[in-house]
Design an enzyme around this catalytic site. Structure first.
Site, PDB file in Angstrom:
ATOM      1  CG  HIS A  52      59.416  78.824  -1.982  1.00  0.00           C
ATOM      2  ND1 HIS A  52      58.095  78.607  -2.231  1.00  0.00           N
ATOM      3  CD2 HIS A  52      59.459  79.941  -1.220  1.00  0.00           C
ATOM      4  CE1 HIS A  52      57.377  79.531  -1.619  1.00  0.00           C
ATOM      5  NE2 HIS A  52      58.174  80.376  -1.014  1.00  0.00           N
TER       6      HIS A  52
HETATM    7  P1  TYD Z   1      58.229  82.044   3.063  1.00  0.00           P
HETATM    8  O1  TYD Z   1      57.115  81.162   2.606  1.00  0.00           O
HETATM    9  O2  TYD Z   1      59.622  81.540   2.860  1.00  0.00           O
HETATM   10  O3  TYD Z   1      58.096  83.479   2.371  1.00  0.00           O
HETATM   11  P2  TYD Z   1      58.044  83.850   0.821  1.00  0.00           P
HETATM   12  O4  TYD Z   1      57.967  82.594   0.046  1.00  0.00           O
HETATM   13  O5  TYD Z   1      56.821  84.675   0.652  1.00  0.00           O
HETATM   14  O6  TYD Z   1      59.259  84.654   0.509  1.00  0.00           O
HETATM   15  O7  TYD Z   1      57.988  82.397   4.598  1.00  0.00           O
HETATM   16  C1  TYD Z   1      58.762  83.322   5.283  1.00  0.00           C
HETATM   17  C2  TYD Z   1      58.723  83.002   6.774  1.00  0.00           C
HETATM   18  O8  TYD Z   1      57.371  83.107   7.271  1.00  0.00           O
HETATM   19  C3  TYD Z   1      59.179  81.597   7.101  1.00  0.00           C
HETATM   20  O9  TYD Z   1      60.051  81.680   8.216  1.00  0.00           O
HETATM   21  C4  TYD Z   1      57.962  80.852   7.509  1.00  0.00           C
HETATM   22  C5  TYD Z   1      56.978  81.911   7.924  1.00  0.00           C
HETATM   23  N1  TYD Z   1      55.588  81.561   7.518  1.00  0.00           N
HETATM   24  C6  TYD Z   1      54.697  81.096   8.463  1.00  0.00           C
HETATM   25  O10 TYD Z   1      55.026  80.943   9.655  1.00  0.00           O
HETATM   26  N2  TYD Z   1      53.416  80.803   8.074  1.00  0.00           N
HETATM   27  C7  TYD Z   1      53.023  80.951   6.792  1.00  0.00           C
HETATM   28  O11 TYD Z   1      51.829  80.675   6.454  1.00  0.00           O
HETATM   29  C8  TYD Z   1      53.969  81.418   5.809  1.00  0.00           C
HETATM   30  C9  TYD Z   1      53.580  81.580   4.373  1.00  0.00           C
HETATM   31  C10 TYD Z   1      55.241  81.705   6.219  1.00  0.00           C
END
Ligand code: TYD
Length: 136
Positions: A52
């Site tokens: 993303h």
């Molecule tokens: P995401 O940013 O999509 O993970 P990555 O990019 O590392 O694969 O986040 C995964 C899940 O965690 C999403 O449901 C949101 C939650 N999250 C939080 O609640 N707080 C945060 O600071 C982050 C980074 C994610």
């Protein structure tokens, strides 16, 4: 307009027989004030994270332990940066598509950001990202 590029930031290393120490501070090493810290761990072999971009958020990513690759896409070109030292971090400005992959066993990714978590800041569709990027 000045284009802000991703870059690897080499952090200070305090070498010591008792064990080494590294750090980062705003604004000597880090170009933004930290609003949030999170980390990614226990990644099963072959899994990827990320895939993303962020509309506004900037990040700084360190492989505190082990190694992984970060694939960055600016909407036109792709580059891959391998992080495998706890004294190197990758600064990612806003509006870069990023994917984390090739995690080694027991790797630990530390990520600091200049913003609080906000799902509305995410761009999760690559085609939409490219359209928005080309509008800038
Ligand atoms: P995401 O940013 O999509 O993970 P990555 O990019 O590392 O694969 O986040 C995964 C899940 O965690 C999403 O449901 C949101 C939650 N999250 C939080 O609640 N707080 C945060 O600071 C982050 C980074 C994610």
């Amino acid at each position: 307009m000045i284009k802000i590029e991703p870059r690897v930031i080499n952090l200070p290393k305090i070498l010591d027989k008792r064990g080494n120490l590294s750090f980062f501070e705003y604004d000597s090493q880090l170009p933004f004030r930290i609003a949030r810290t999170y980390w990614i761990y226990d990644v099963p072999g072959g899994e990827t994270r990320g895939s993303h971009a962020f509309r506004e958020q900037q990040e700084f990513i360190i492989a505190l332990s082990g190694s992984f690759d970060i694939v960055l896409n600016d909407g036109v070109e792709e580059q891959k940066i391998s992080l495998n030292r706890s004294y190197n971090g990758l600064y990612i400005p806003k509006m870069y598509w990023r994917k984390l992959e090739n995690f080694s066993t027991n790797s630990l990714a530390l990520i600091v950001s200049d913003r609080l978590y906000d799902e509305n800041d995410y761009i999760r569709d690559f085609e939409q990202f490219k359209l928005l990027k080309n509008e800038i």
